[in-house]
Enzyme design. Sequence first.
Site, PDB file in Angstrom:
ATOM      1  N   LYS A  72       0.850  -1.194   0.000  1.00 16.18           N
ATOM      2  CA  LYS A  72       0.000   0.000   0.000  1.00 16.18           C
ATOM      3  C   LYS A  72       0.885   1.244   0.000  1.00 16.18           C
ATOM      4  O   LYS A  72       1.938   1.265   0.631  1.00 16.18           O
ATOM      5  CB  LYS A  72      -0.928  -0.008   1.216  1.00 16.18           C
ATOM      6  N   SER A 149      -9.710   2.324   2.436  1.00 17.86           N
ATOM      7  CA  SER A 149      -8.771   3.069   1.630  1.00 17.86           C
ATOM      8  C   SER A 149      -7.752   2.177   0.909  1.00 17.86           C
ATOM      9  O   SER A 149      -7.112   2.631  -0.032  1.00 17.86           O
ATOM     10  CB  SER A 149      -8.013   4.076   2.504  1.00 17.86           C
ATOM     11  N   SER A 174     -10.060   0.238   6.688  1.00 26.52           N
ATOM     12  CA  SER A 174      -9.493   0.384   5.341  1.00 26.52           C
ATOM     13  C   SER A 174      -9.001  -0.908   4.720  1.00 26.52           C
ATOM     14  O   SER A 174      -8.641  -0.921   3.545  1.00 26.52           O
ATOM     15  CB  SER A 174      -8.333   1.384   5.368  1.00 26.52           C
TER      16      SER A 174
END
Lengths: 472, 460
Positions: A72, A149, A174
Amino acid sequence: MRISEFVEAAKKGNINIIEHTKKALKEAEKINEEYHYITAWADVEQQAEQLQKRQEEGNATGKLFGVLISVKDDMCVKGIESCASSAILKGYKPLFNATAVERCIREGAIILGKTVQDEFGFGTFGDKAGIGYKKPKNPVNKKHFPGGSSSGAGGLTKLADFPHLSLAESTGGSTAAPASFCGVIGITPTYGRVSRYGLIDYANSMDKICTMARTVEDAALLLEIISGQDEHDSTSAPEKVPQLTDIPANVNGIKIGIIKEAFEGADNHVRKQVLDAVYQLEQKGARKIEISLPITMKYGLAAYYVLAMCEASTNLAKYCGMRYGQHEKLSGNYNEYFSRVRTQYFGEEVKRRILLGTFARMAGYRDAFYTKAAQVRTKIIEEYNNVFSQVDVIITPTMPITAPTAEEVKKLTPLQHYLMDVITAPINLAGLPHINVPCGQHNEMPIGMLITGKHFAEAKIIQVAKAVENNE
Amino acid sequence: MNNFTTDVVIGLEIHVQLNTTTGLFCGCPIKPAEPNTATCPICLGHPGAKPLVNEKALEYGAKVALALGCKIAPTITFSRKTYFYPDLAKNFQITQFELPLGNNGHLVLDDGTIVRIERAHLEEDPGSIIRETESVLVDYNRSGVPLCEIVTGPDMHSPEQAREFMKKLLNILGYLGVYDPNTGIVKADANVSIKEKNYTRVEVKNITGFKEIERALQYEIQRQKSQDVKLETRGWDSEKGITHFMRNKETEADYGYIVEPDLPIFEISQDWIRSIQASIPELGEQRAARWVKDWKIDETDAKIIANNLDVADLFEKVAKKSKPIIVSRWFRRDILRQLNESKLELNDTKFNENNLAETINLVDTGGATQQVGSNIIQLLTLQDISPGDYVIETGLQQISDSNELKKLCVETITEHPKAVEDYKKGEENSLQFLVGQIMRKTKGTANAQKVKELFEGLLK
C-alpha cells in the site's frame, strides 16, 4: 496453487524466477492499465535476477521466496516513491523500508510496487485518491468502486492470477472495506501486533498494517511473517506470535457472538447471506449467542472519527512543501508559503479532516470532543472485553452494502459516508483483530463477513475464517 | 484575581539542555557538526519515522525534578504541541502537557523565600534558524535535543532574587551532571508584573544565564513603571540591553495538545525513583551547611567552595588531610583565584589532594611562609611538583632562626631611619613597611610574625 507450494517449487528451481516474474509483471501492468491499482513500480526484474542467482548458488531461502508482494502506498519502500497517494508527497522516496516490508524482503519476497489508496487513508469507497491520481475501479465490475482506503491492494489481490500477496493498512476499516467490496481475504491484526515503523501515519493509535490474499492460509502466512515486536516502534507489542499457518478449519464448540444492531443496519441481501454463512457454521458445531454492545454501537463511530481526525490533523501538519515532497517557488512569509502548498496539493477530504480534527482539539472544545472520545474509547474496550468472556468471536457483515457505483456514492452526504464504517470503526478503535471472508454475492458484487476476535486472538479468527471459506 | 501584595512579581520558565549523548527521540549524536549533518528521518520528521524515548533523558529529567523536591508522576506520557514554524520539523513539538515528569517542588532562597517549582518536564528542542539578509536558513542539528523545562510559581519579588534562583539552579544542575556548563544552553522566559500597574503580566523571552536575568528584569521593571503595560510577550535583546515587543497575548497560538500516539505510557516504578534518588549526590547547599556545622568553616567560604562539584570534592579530600578551616581559606584565597585567572577547569590543572595538603601543611607547620605557599599553588596549576622538595631545592625554607633574623632587622633599621622615626611617632604602617623589607631580602622566606616581634622589641 498455495503460496507455500509456489515457494517450494521456486526454491527447488522448478520455476525460473526471472521468466515467471517478467510474465507476472506484464499481467500486473495489463491489470493496472484498466483498473489503476499501482502508483509506482519497483525494479521487479532486478530483484528477480538476484533471487534466481541465489537459487542457482543453492541459497534459496525464505518463506516468500519469489513471491510478488504489492505494498500500500502509505508504507515506506526504500528508494520508491511512497506518497500515501497524496499529491503533496509527490517525489518523496523514503530512505528506509517499513519493518513489514523489510521482513518480507528477508523472506525472499519481490516487491512489485505501491498500490493506490484513498489519500492518507481517508475514505471508505476508494474514490478519494489524491489530486492527479487515476481512480481505481472495482475488479468485479468497473462501474463500482473498489472500497477503500486500501483500494489497490483489494483490487489487485482479486485480479492477479500470479502468486501474489498484498500489504494493506487499516485505521478504521481500510482493509475490511475493500476486501469486502472486492471479494478477497483481508486480515487486520491486533493493534501493536505488526510494527508501524515506516507507515505514513493516519491515526497512530489505530493504524495497523494488514494482509490481503485470495485464501485465508496465504493471508495468514504473510501476517505470521510481518508480526512481532520491533525496536523501531515502541507501540509494537511484546506478545509472542503464535503459528498462524496450517490452522485446521474447525468450529466445533466455537461460540459466535451476533450483534443484532449490526445486522439491522445492513441491506437485506447482505444480512441474509451473512446469516446463511453463520447457519452453516452452526451445522459444523459452532454455537450462536446473541450479544449486545450498547455503548459501542451508539458512540463507537463518533469516538473513532473524533480521535482519528485529531491525530490525523497533527500528522498532516508536517506536509508544508519544505523538507520533502512537493514544493513551490518561495515567496511570501512561511505562513503564506505553507498555506499555499497545503491548499494546492491536499485533496478536499484531507482538508475537511484537518479542519474537523483541529477544531476538536482546540482549547474550549478539547474536553468536549478529544478528551471525551478518549474516555469513550476506554469504555468501548471494556465492553468488548466483557463480551469476549462469553464468546470466542463476533460475526457481523463487514459492510452494510455491496460495492456502490459512483452515482450511488454521489448521493451520500459526508455523514452518510462516515456511517458506512459503523461496524468496522469501533473494532478498529478498540484495536481488535478481524478478518473479512467473502460469503456470497448480490448481482455479482461480493458480500463480506467480518469475524472479530479478542486482542491477540488472530489464530482464532483465522480458524473460523477457514471454516467459512469451506462453506458450500 | 490574584493575591499578590509585593511591588514586583516574577515567575520563571527555564529550559535546560540536557547533556545526553543522543537525542530525546532518536540516535543522533549531540555535538557540534556541519549544518544538517547530525540528523536522521526521526528528527527530520520524515513520513513513516517514529520517535523512540531516550531513557537516559528520562533519567536526567527525573534527577532534576527530584533534586528540586518534585514528586515524580506515576506514569509518563508525551504530548504533541502543534504550531507551524520552519524550525519545527514535524510542525508539532513533542513535549509533556497533562502530567509533567515532576511537579510540586521548591527551591529556597537565602532570605528564606520559597520558590515553588510547579513542574519539571521533558521536551524536544526545535532546529535553529539562521537569518541571512535575503533569506532564512534552517539547521535541524538541534532538532530533538532533550530539554528539561522548569516552571516556577510567581514567587520572586526582585531581579536579584531571580538571579539568585538561577544561580542556585545552575549549581544544582552542575552537581547532577545533567547539564554541560560549557556547551549547554540555559534559557529563561520571565513573567513579570508590578503592583502599580495592577500586576498586568508581561512575558520576557530568550534570556540566557543568571547575570542576564537580572539585567533583563531590571530593565523591564523600569519600563513598566514608566509606560503603559499591556498583556504581551516581549523579547530580551542583550546587546542593546532592552526588551522589545513580540506579540499580544490575545493572538497567542492555541496549541491543540493531544497525547503523542506514537509513544506508549511509561509506568514509573518506585524502585526506579529510588535508584534515581540514590544517584543524586549531596548537593552544594547541603554540603556547605555540613562543613559549617561540622568543621566551623566560614559560611561564605563554604558556599563559594561548594559551588562547583569537582572543587568541593577536592576540598573535602584535602580537608581530611589537614585542618579544614585552614584549607578552606587556602581554597577561597588561592586555589579558586588560580582557577579563575588561568580560566582552567579543575581537571585540567595538576592540583590533587596530596600536593595541596602538603603545601598547606608545610606553611602551617612553619616549613614555608604564606607567600611561598601561594607561589607553590600557582606552580601547581600547571606542574605536579613536590612542595617539600621544591622548598629545599630553591632554598625557600622559612627562616625562623632568631639570630639570623635579628641581624637582618638591625641592618634594615639603619637603612631606613625615616620609617623608624615614623614608627616611633606611632605610625603602625611603617612597621609593616619594615617587615616588607625583610621579606624582600629573604625572597619571602622569613617568618613574618617573628620579624614583626623582633622589630617591636628592637624599636621599643
